[in-house]
Enzyme design. Structure first.
Site, short mmCIF file in Angstrom:
data_model
loop_
_atom_site.label_atom_id
_atom_site.label_comp_id
_atom_site.label_asym_id
_atom_site.label_seq_id
_atom_site.Cartn_x
_atom_site.Cartn_y
_atom_site.Cartn_z
NE ARG A 21 -5.81 12.84 16.40
CZ ARG A 21 -4.58 12.79 16.58
NH1 ARG A 21 -4.38 13.35 18.07
NH2 ARG A 21 -4.01 12.69 16.28
CB SER A 148 11.52 0.43 12.24
OG SER A 148 9.94 0.80 11.63
CB SER A 200 -1.60 6.72 5.49
OG SER A 200 -1.10 7.11 6.38
CG HIS A 228 -2.36 3.44 3.83
ND1 HIS A 228 -4.14 4.27 3.66
CD2 HIS A 228 -2.10 3.31 4.55
CE1 HIS A 228 -4.00 4.69 5.05
NE2 HIS A 228 -2.73 4.34 5.34
CB THR A 256 -6.23 -2.70 6.96
OG1 THR A 256 -7.63 -2.57 7.88
CG2 THR A 256 -6.10 -1.76 5.35
CE LYS A 259 -5.93 2.69 6.36
NZ LYS A 259 -6.65 2.55 7.44
CB THR A 288 -8.35 -9.67 20.50
OG1 THR A 288 -7.77 -9.46 21.38
CG2 THR A 288 -9.82 -8.35 20.14
CB THR A 374 -0.89 12.78 12.33
OG1 THR A 374 -1.92 12.60 13.57
CG2 THR A 374 -1.11 11.54 11.33
#
Length: 442
Positions: A21, A148, A200, A228, A256, A259, A288, A374
């Site tokens: 990448r 799943s 996505s 998305h 999210t 986006k 966190t 991906t």
């Protein structure tokens, strides 16, 4: 240096497989989206790069996940700026130790309202929200089985793996296979069906109603990833579940803020008890540092704006269909997509990278190549994501650049198998375009 050759070999392998990448150094400029400044180092790639020697040019971004351009919306910028001025920058700690700022509390109320749920919980990213929730909730259900979809995001897969619970994979959007798995289990065994609304990389949509029906029939919880789709679909931006009137049928809706809402962070919504369990048991949440209050304030502004404005969504859908039509007319290999995600098939990792590089170098257009892991090998593609701020001139420039690139690289001009293969399919795109133009008053 000790062990360095192992790391060198690992990187060499990625490069040999055309999977290494390369990050694009971009500087977005407020008011110019989808334009941005692209910088490159002037030194040879094999030399140690002097970061002070760079060249810069303006490019058009065609692969941003800031789908609606809300990251540069005036009200969102103002909300973040005011929050920094009034509250400061960092959160100051974890949610348990001084990090629960008032803007985060208000943000969670907004998110619960957006999806019609009792409560919400905010995380530092969408990846963390999936990972933390799917690794935590199944442990609280005795002998839980997670079912799943095979195309689920890496964050969901990682969370399921970390749960240590039994799992089964159903073929992508295959209701018969899903029911076969459910029917083979004791109806009283705790089960979670985990899937996405919009996938996505392909832009297809899950059969949410039918999955919810199966969940009811076989006594399973439902967990949907709407990252998305939130902000993009539904009268108030609640996603595909809102658009289809199905939010109440899904137990946990994950989304999210990074986006369509243009900020940062992830979240889940559900019943108070489910949210409290994740809040109380998930290490990825507990340990966190919380989102900074300025991020939360900006997210609130974005969500509230998109709850009350449909203009961005309407303009976005118009640009998506105009882009699809333009690429289809040139017989570029569009892959089938029901949504705003436009995959353009290449089918080879090396050629996909070369196409991306040529678009940037010769045409000042940035589209990141999408390669394995991906997407599966042999399905490498360019993933195009129009925004409401892309003009018809931008679409014309993109189309011309892709035609030139396809010609230069000798890539095939042909309608992708299964995607608008004949005049019926083409008419379908045209019909959709006319409908959106009519709805938007164009």
């Amino acid at each position: 240096m000790k062990h360095q050759h192992y790391f060198e070999n690992a990187i060499d392998q990625l490069q040999a497989e055309n999977r290494y990448r390369v990050f694009a150094d971009l500087e977005r400029v407020v008011g110019s989206f989808p334009k941005a400044i692209y910088r490159t180092c002037d030194t040879n790639q094999d030399e140690v790069k002097d970061r002070t020697k760079t060249s810069a040019k303006e490019v058009t971004i065609w692969c941003s996940n800031d789908y609606l351009g809300m990251g540069q919306h005036e009200s969102v910028i103002r909300a973040m700026s005011d929050s920094v001025s009034n509250i400061g920058t960092g959160a100051g700690g974890t949610r348990n130790i001084s990090g629960t700022s008032h803007p985060i509390v208000e943000l969670e109320k907004e998110l619960a309202d957006l999806h019609g749920k009792e409560a919400a919980l905010v995380f530092t990213s969408g990846f963390v929200s999936n990972q933390a929730t799917l690794s935590t909730l199944p442990k609280l259900l005795p002998n839980c089985l997670i079912i799943s979809d095979e195309f689920n995001h890496a964050s969901m897969i990682e969370g399921i793996r970390q749960s240590g619970c039994a799992k089964k994979i159903f073929r992508h959007n295959d209701l018969e296979h899903l029911e076969m798995i459910l029917a083979a289990e004791d109806v009283n065994r705790p089960k979670i069906i985990a899937f996405e609304s919009v996938y996505s990389m392909d832009g297809d949509v899950a059969p949410i109603r039918e999955i919810a029906d199966l969940a009811d029939q076989y006594n399973a919880l439902t967990y949907i990833d709407e990252v998305h789709a939130v902000g993009m679909y539904g009268d108030h931006g609640g996603g595909i579940t809102e658009r289809e009137g199905l939010a109440h049928r899904i137990d946990i809706i994950e989304g999210t803020l990074a986006k369509a809402f243009g900020v940062l962070g992830g979240y889940i919504t559900g019943t108070r008890k489910i949210i409290d369990c994740v809040r109380s048991y998930a290490p990825g949440f507990i340990f966190t540092t919380a989102l900074p209050p300025a991020i939360a304030s900006a997210a609130i502004s974005s969500i509230q704006h998109l709850k009350n404005s449909s203009l961005e969504r309407e303009q976005h859908q118009l640009r998506v269909l105009e882009t699809k039509q333009a690429l289809y007319d040139e017989e570029l290999p569009l892959m089938p997509s029901q949504t705003h995600i436009i995959p353009l098939w290449v089918g080879d990792a090396d050629l996909c990278k070369k196409a991306s590089d040529r678009l940037m170098q010769e045409h000042d257009i940035y589209i990141q190549p999408i390669n394995y892991p991906t997407v599966p090998r042999g399905t490498e593609r360019l993933r195009i994501t129009p925004s409401p701020l892309h003009s018809q001139d931008h679409i014309k420039a993109l189309t011309d650049a892709l035609v030139e690139t396809w010609t230069f690289l000798e890539l095939p001009f042909e309608h992708y198998d299964g995607s608008n293969e004949d005049e019926t399919g083409k008419q379908s795109v045209s019909d959709q375009l006319q409908l959106v133009v009519h709805k938007s008053g164009g």
